[in-house]
Design a protein around this motif. Sequence first.
Motif, mmCIF file in Angstrom:
data_model
loop_
_atom_site.group_PDB
_atom_site.id
_atom_site.type_symbol
_atom_site.label_atom_id
_atom_site.label_comp_id
_atom_site.label_asym_id
_atom_site.label_seq_id
_atom_site.Cartn_x
_atom_site.Cartn_y
_atom_site.Cartn_z
ATOM 1 N N VAL A 10 0.875 -1.170 0.000
ATOM 2 C CA VAL A 10 0.000 0.000 0.000
ATOM 3 C C VAL A 10 0.913 1.221 0.000
ATOM 4 N N VAL A 11 0.846 2.018 -1.073
ATOM 5 C CA VAL A 11 1.750 3.152 -1.265
ATOM 6 C C VAL A 11 0.926 4.439 -1.304
ATOM 7 N N ASP A 12 1.014 5.224 -0.228
ATOM 8 C CA ASP A 12 0.281 6.488 -0.147
ATOM 9 C C ASP A 12 0.981 7.362 0.874
ATOM 10 N N ASP A 13 1.084 8.663 0.577
ATOM 11 C CA ASP A 13 1.755 9.575 1.490
ATOM 12 C C ASP A 13 0.901 9.915 2.713
ATOM 13 N N GLU A 14 -0.391 9.615 2.678
ATOM 14 C CA GLU A 14 -1.273 9.927 3.800
ATOM 15 C C GLU A 14 -1.467 8.694 4.676
ATOM 16 N N LEU A 15 -1.051 8.797 5.944
ATOM 17 C CA LEU A 15 -1.123 7.663 6.864
ATOM 18 C C LEU A 15 -2.523 7.060 6.962
ATOM 19 N N PRO A 16 -3.595 7.847 7.136
ATOM 20 C CA PRO A 16 -4.922 7.231 7.241
ATOM 21 C C PRO A 16 -5.318 6.432 5.997
ATOM 22 N N VAL A 17 -4.852 6.865 4.831
ATOM 23 C CA VAL A 17 -5.181 6.154 3.596
ATOM 24 C C VAL A 17 -4.387 4.858 3.505
ATOM 25 N N ARG A 18 -3.218 4.803 4.100
ATOM 26 C CA ARG A 18 -2.458 3.544 4.151
ATOM 27 C C ARG A 18 -3.059 2.592 5.168
ATOM 28 N N VAL A 19 -3.515 3.118 6.286
ATOM 29 C CA VAL A 19 -4.013 2.280 7.378
ATOM 30 C C VAL A 19 -5.326 1.581 7.014
ATOM 31 N N MET A 20 -6.262 2.313 6.413
ATOM 32 C CA MET A 20 -7.582 1.744 6.123
ATOM 33 C C MET A 20 -7.495 0.514 5.230
ATOM 34 N N PRO A 21 -6.878 0.593 4.048
ATOM 35 C CA PRO A 21 -6.808 -0.629 3.235
ATOM 36 C C PRO A 21 -5.947 -1.709 3.891
ATOM 37 N N GLY A 22 -4.930 -1.291 4.642
ATOM 38 C CA GLY A 22 -4.086 -2.268 5.324
ATOM 39 C C GLY A 22 -4.886 -3.129 6.296
ATOM 40 N N TYR A 35 3.995 1.790 2.515
ATOM 41 C CA TYR A 35 5.079 2.670 2.085
ATOM 42 C C TYR A 35 4.547 4.094 1.995
ATOM 43 N N ALA A 36 5.314 5.049 2.514
ATOM 44 C CA ALA A 36 4.883 6.444 2.569
ATOM 45 C C ALA A 36 5.209 7.225 1.300
ATOM 46 N N SER A 37 5.926 6.595 0.367
ATOM 47 C CA SER A 37 6.279 7.299 -0.872
ATOM 48 C C SER A 37 6.563 6.292 -1.981
ATOM 49 N N GLY A 38 6.474 6.793 -3.202
ATOM 50 C CA GLY A 38 6.815 5.956 -4.342
ATOM 51 C C GLY A 38 8.273 5.546 -4.319
ATOM 52 N N GLU A 39 9.121 6.465 -3.887
ATOM 53 C CA GLU A 39 10.558 6.182 -3.826
ATOM 54 C C GLU A 39 10.848 5.045 -2.847
ATOM 55 N N PRO A 50 5.763 -7.522 -4.451
ATOM 56 C CA PRO A 50 4.444 -7.817 -3.879
ATOM 57 C C PRO A 50 3.568 -8.572 -4.874
ATOM 58 N N LEU A 51 2.531 -9.196 -4.346
ATOM 59 C CA LEU A 51 1.513 -9.795 -5.209
ATOM 60 C C LEU A 51 0.803 -8.716 -6.009
ATOM 61 N N CYS A 52 0.661 -7.537 -5.384
ATOM 62 C CA CYS A 52 -0.051 -6.422 -5.984
ATOM 63 C C CYS A 52 0.344 -5.159 -5.226
ATOM 64 N N ALA A 53 0.275 -4.018 -5.890
ATOM 65 C CA ALA A 53 0.556 -2.738 -5.237
ATOM 66 C C ALA A 53 -0.644 -1.815 -5.412
ATOM 67 N N ILE A 54 -1.074 -1.225 -4.311
ATOM 68 C CA ILE A 54 -2.109 -0.193 -4.325
ATOM 69 C C ILE A 54 -1.354 1.117 -4.245
ATOM 70 N N PRO A 60 3.601 13.550 -3.113
ATOM 71 C CA PRO A 60 4.825 14.343 -3.284
ATOM 72 C C PRO A 60 5.936 13.416 -3.818
ATOM 73 N N GLY A 61 6.856 13.960 -4.536
ATOM 74 C CA GLY A 61 7.888 13.115 -5.139
ATOM 75 C C GLY A 61 7.308 12.416 -6.349
ATOM 76 N N LEU A 62 7.524 11.117 -6.441
ATOM 77 C CA LEU A 62 7.021 10.352 -7.582
ATOM 78 C C LEU A 62 5.512 10.168 -7.499
ATOM 79 N N SER A 63 4.825 10.430 -8.598
ATOM 80 C CA SER A 63 3.387 10.187 -8.669
ATOM 81 C C SER A 63 3.143 8.699 -8.912
ATOM 82 N N GLY A 64 1.903 8.288 -8.787
ATOM 83 C CA GLY A 64 1.555 6.903 -9.086
ATOM 84 C C GLY A 64 1.901 6.513 -10.511
ATOM 85 N N PHE A 65 1.681 7.445 -11.446
ATOM 86 C CA PHE A 65 2.032 7.164 -12.841
ATOM 87 C C PHE A 65 3.541 6.957 -12.996
ATOM 88 N N GLU A 66 4.327 7.747 -12.291
ATOM 89 C CA GLU A 66 5.790 7.603 -12.368
ATOM 90 C C GLU A 66 6.244 6.293 -11.731
#
Length: 131
Positions: A10-22, A35-39, A50-54, A60-66
């Motif tokens: 689960v890759v998102d800079d916002e902690l609550p958004v990482r926690v919920m799907p986790g 993970y708190a960043s794409g980097e 991983p089997l899959c990445a959300i 900030p930094g690398l976007s999901g597209f990057e």
Amino acid sequence: MSSIGSFIAVVDDELPVRVMPGRLLRLAKYRVREYASGEEFLASLSTDLPLCAIVDLHMPGLSGFEVQSCIRAANLQVPVVFITGSDDAALERAAHEAGVRNLLRKPFSSDELLEAIGGAIGSFGRNRMGG
């Protein structure tokens, strides 16, 4: 050399958004790494895939597209599910062009997330590995 892991990233800079799907994924018997960043996520791929990445599209930094572009450039077999808070209709087309079939708009339901992950993993012909 990277090996196929038995976890969902689960890759998102916002902690609550990482926690919920986790939490949801753990209840569904998946192992989860956050993970708190794409980097940070991309750096981890040298040792474990991983089997899959959300992946959030807007970070900030690398976007999901990057992040997806780096995964493809490295020829890594990691299915990606994009998540976004944006209502921009063009994102759906851009996600498909990037090779990602699943784009979830926040807030998404538990069922939507599990269905997207199942579809992404299935598209790569992997069996679900619980943990």
